[in-house]
Motif scaffolding. Structure first.
Motif, short mmCIF file in Angstrom:
data_model
loop_
_atom_site.label_atom_id
_atom_site.label_comp_id
_atom_site.label_asym_id
_atom_site.label_seq_id
_atom_site.Cartn_x
_atom_site.Cartn_y
_atom_site.Cartn_z
N ILE A 107 0.82 -1.21 0.00
CA ILE A 107 0.00 0.00 0.00
C ILE A 107 0.86 1.27 0.00
N LEU A 108 2.13 1.15 0.33
CA LEU A 108 3.02 2.30 0.27
C LEU A 108 3.64 2.48 -1.11
N ASP A 109 3.37 1.55 -2.00
CA ASP A 109 3.95 1.58 -3.35
C ASP A 109 2.97 2.27 -4.30
N PHE A 110 3.35 3.42 -4.85
CA PHE A 110 2.50 4.17 -5.76
C PHE A 110 3.02 4.12 -7.19
N SER A 111 3.71 3.03 -7.51
CA SER A 111 4.09 2.81 -8.90
C SER A 111 2.85 2.49 -9.71
N ALA A 112 2.95 2.63 -11.03
CA ALA A 112 1.79 2.42 -11.90
C ALA A 112 1.17 1.03 -11.73
N PRO A 113 1.95 -0.07 -11.71
CA PRO A 113 1.32 -1.39 -11.53
C PRO A 113 0.60 -1.53 -10.20
N SER A 114 1.21 -1.01 -9.11
CA SER A 114 0.58 -1.11 -7.79
C SER A 114 -0.70 -0.29 -7.73
N VAL A 115 -0.65 0.92 -8.27
CA VAL A 115 -1.84 1.77 -8.29
C VAL A 115 -2.96 1.11 -9.07
N ALA A 116 -2.63 0.50 -10.19
CA ALA A 116 -3.65 -0.16 -11.01
C ALA A 116 -4.32 -1.29 -10.22
N ARG A 117 -3.52 -2.06 -9.47
CA ARG A 117 -4.09 -3.14 -8.66
C ARG A 117 -5.00 -2.59 -7.56
N GLN A 118 -4.57 -1.52 -6.93
CA GLN A 118 -5.36 -0.96 -5.83
C GLN A 118 -6.67 -0.37 -6.33
N TRP A 139 0.55 11.31 -0.24
CA TRP A 139 0.99 12.20 0.83
C TRP A 139 0.68 11.59 2.19
N ALA A 140 -0.52 11.00 2.34
CA ALA A 140 -0.89 10.37 3.61
C ALA A 140 0.05 9.22 3.93
N ALA A 141 0.40 8.42 2.92
CA ALA A 141 1.30 7.29 3.13
C ALA A 141 2.69 7.77 3.56
N GLU A 142 3.14 8.86 2.99
CA GLU A 142 4.45 9.41 3.36
C GLU A 142 4.45 9.97 4.78
N GLN A 143 3.32 10.55 5.19
CA GLN A 143 3.21 11.13 6.52
C GLN A 143 3.06 10.06 7.60
N ALA A 144 2.45 8.94 7.26
CA ALA A 144 2.14 7.90 8.26
C ALA A 144 2.46 6.52 7.70
N PRO A 145 3.73 6.22 7.41
CA PRO A 145 4.07 4.96 6.74
C PRO A 145 3.77 3.71 7.57
N LEU A 146 3.70 3.85 8.89
CA LEU A 146 3.45 2.69 9.74
C LEU A 146 1.97 2.51 10.08
N THR A 147 1.14 3.53 9.85
CA THR A 147 -0.27 3.44 10.24
C THR A 147 -1.24 3.72 9.10
N TYR A 148 -0.72 4.07 7.94
CA TYR A 148 -1.57 4.27 6.76
C TYR A 148 -2.19 2.93 6.37
N LEU A 149 -3.47 2.93 5.99
CA LEU A 149 -4.20 1.68 5.75
C LEU A 149 -4.58 1.47 4.28
N GLY A 150 -4.07 2.27 3.39
CA GLY A 150 -4.38 2.07 1.98
C GLY A 150 -5.43 3.04 1.48
N MET A 151 -5.68 2.99 0.18
CA MET A 151 -6.60 3.94 -0.45
C MET A 151 -8.03 3.79 0.06
N GLY A 152 -8.45 2.57 0.31
CA GLY A 152 -9.74 2.33 0.93
C GLY A 152 -10.87 3.16 0.36
N PHE A 153 -11.56 3.88 1.26
CA PHE A 153 -12.75 4.63 0.85
C PHE A 153 -12.44 5.75 -0.14
N SER A 154 -11.24 6.29 -0.09
CA SER A 154 -10.92 7.36 -1.04
C SER A 154 -11.04 6.86 -2.47
N ALA A 155 -10.56 5.63 -2.73
CA ALA A 155 -10.65 5.07 -4.08
C ALA A 155 -12.02 4.49 -4.36
N VAL A 156 -12.64 3.89 -3.35
CA VAL A 156 -13.97 3.29 -3.54
C VAL A 156 -15.01 4.38 -3.81
#
Length: 561
Positions: free
Chosen positions: A185-196, A440-457
């Motif tokens: 979930i901390l990986d924002f490369s194109a393949p990872s983003v596409a999967r998420q 930005w959220a993942a960079e600010q909270a790398p240990l507690t960020y939970l993924g795109m979740g509702f933002s993407a849904v």
């Protein structure tokens, strides 16, 4: 026209039929309805409340295929239940479309009882079990009140039930994490983003497919909002023949409670909100702030504490954080394989750390040490034992917790939570903006960020969002607001903001406490879900106010227990 939909038609018919039969048997008490208020069609305002013991609904729920709701009926002794008919859409209350939901009542023991609406928050912002939970923690409340609970629209026993596939749509803790396998979930490369984004799309599709429908086949998902729910609840107030009533809500239940008071200020009596969701932030902003607050709790509270425990994680805060960061990186490179094809990945570590401030530090540390032993182990007995411990902690225990939680709620509530969140007005539908925000959220909270979740849904949700009440705060009477000073789930700033919005309110702060929720709750039969309470001082203030109606003369500070 009562709603049908997936597995809804049989339930409505069975429940209605049972009410008629029991009525002839003389075991149902009917409450006369008041005169219809403006905006409430007579057909709804003049309905009768047909109370009957909640456990007697077990057969109805079982015949309707609601196994969880049937099982829950067995833990509702002493409560009465009634089914409420309400307009499907309060924007058009007389268009002939209606929905149903359930309420519960724990009769008071005193002679001058009035309704106290209760909400333990979380999944659905209320359940039928809530009167037991609050009266168990604060028994004196029954001396002055009939305690009322509810299963809101959108939950499984309502005719507007929203059902998501839990394997796709997130965990039962309602964190919106989804399955999250095959990428970091901390990986924002194109393949990872596409999967998420693809996971988010499947989540949306499964939830919409599981939503109850109207008789003409339209989805009920757009009508699962607090804007609709507070009007359902005010209808309940009318049917209870109460000019005013009181409210006791915690966590997510504070968001519902403030909207109820803001929409119907003239019917507010005594209002207690514990662990207040920030009224000035959108659901998305609340979630993003929560990531950062939890990261800070890990860095400033947990890591220094863990450094004093003499473990392999390190003997100072920096070393503990470095050990946890390395553990996450190594899990990303080599997940721990568990039975049944499940893998424990770096993504699964973040919810554990997100729990800091809610779970006991000892429990978090124990899990971290177990994971570490499994990651860095070999074929030794100690390493095998670590993997076995992971099976217990991360497969069996969550399964038991999920099932018990679903029973206490009447069913899993990911569907309600998804519809409620995505129907809020503030979500962006700009994918690029969502990705920038989440990175930005993942960079600010790398240990507690939970993924795109509702933002993407919710970016893919097909229905337009709707804001809650548009009313001002000026007519809302003063409330009692309670918070733990260092709560990372609902930071104390939310309570302070609401105090400043609602004139005459008083704030009670439990100083130095990092836990979530202040007031005690007890579930029947020793079932999980209880809350020990953090301050008897704060509890006494809340009970005194509810019993007498007198707010403290000024804000209060309480010591923790």
């Amino acid at each position: 026209m009562v709603l049908g939909g997936r597995a809804r038609r049989s339930r409505v018919v069975v429940a209605a039929g049972s009410a008629v039969l029991i009525g002839f048997a003389g075991s149902v008490t009917a409450t006369a309805a008041p005169v219809s208020e403006v905006g409430v069609p007579p057909g709804f305002a003049e309905q009768e409340l047909r109370w009957r013991p909640c456990p007697s609904d077990l057969l109805d729920h079982a015949l309707a295929g609601d196994g969880y709701a049937a099982a829950r009926s067995a833990v509702l002794p002493g409560l009465d239940c009634a089914r409420i008919r309400t307009p499907l859409d309060w924007a058009h209350p007389a268009d002939g479309r209606e929905a149903t939901f359930w309420i519960s009542r724990l009769p008071g023991t005193g002679s001058a009882t009035t309704p106290l609406l209760t909400s333990t928050g979380g999944s659905g912002a209320g359940t039928l079990l809530d009167p037991h939970s609050f009266s168990g923690g604060m028994p004196k409340l029954r001396e002055s009140f009939d305690l009322v609970g509810f299963d809101a629209r959108g939950t499984s026993t309502s005719s507007t039930a929203q059902s998501c596939d839990p394997a796709v749509s997130g965990d039962p803790g309602l964190l919106g994490t989804g399955p999250r396998e095959g990428y970091d979930i901390l990986d924002f490369s194109a393949p990872s983003v596409a999967r998420q984004l693809d996971d988010a799309r499947r989540w949306t599709e499964r939830c919409l497919a599981g939503a109850a429908t109207t008789p003409d086949g339209a989805s009920t998902a757009p009508y699962v909002t607090y804007w609709q729910t507070v009007r359902d609840l005010d209808l309940v107030r009318q049917l209870l023949r109460a000019d005013k009533w009181s409210y006791l809500g915690v966590s997510q239940g504070t968001a519902l409670g403030r909207e109820l008071a803001r929409t119907f200020p003239g019917h507010v009596d005594r209002w207690v909100l514990d662990s207040v969701v920030d009224p000035l932030r959108s659901p998305n902003a609340v979630l993003q702030e929560r990531y950062r607050a939890r990261q800070q709790a890990v860095e400033t509270e947990f890591a220094p504490w863990a450094a004093t425990r003499g473990t392999v994680l390190g003997d100072n805060a920096d070393r503990v954080l470095a050990s946890i960061t390395k553990l996450r990186a190594d899990l990303a490179a080599r997940p721990v394989q568990l039975p049944g094809g499940q893998a424990f990945t770096a993504n699964d570590l973040n919810p554990i750390l997100f729990g800091v401030g809610n779970a006991a530090n000892e429990a978090v540390l124990s899990k971290l040490l177990t994971i570490r032993a499994a990651v860095y182990g070999d074929s030794s007995p100690a390493s095998v034992q670590a993997v076995v411990a992971m099976v217990s902690q991360f497969q069996l225990s969550p399964l038991i917790d999920r099932e018990l939680g679903a029973v206490l709620s009447g069913a899993p509530r990911q569907g309600w939570w998804t519809a409620y969140n995505c129907n809020a007005a503030e979500w962006s539908h700009d994918t690029n903006a969502v990705l920038a925000e989440q990175q930005w959220a993942a960079e600010q909270a790398p240990l507690t960020y939970l993924g795109m979740g509702f933002s993407a849904v919710c970016a893919q949700w097909p229905f337009p969002g709707r804001a809650d009440s548009q009313s001002e705060w000026g007519e809302v009477p003063g409330m009692l607001l309670i918070t733990n000073e260092l709560d990372a789930v609902t930071p104390a700033g939310g309570a302070r903001a609401l105090r400043d919005l609602v004139a005459g309110s008083r704030l009670v702060t439990v100083e130095g406490k990092a836990a979530h929720l202040v007031l005690p709750q007890r579930t029947p039969f020793g079932l999980p879900g209880g809350v020990p309470g953090t301050s008897s001082c704060a509890t006494d203030i809340a009970v005194r106010y509810l019993m007498t109606g007198e707010l403290p003369p000024k804000d209060q500070t309480c010591k923790t227990n």
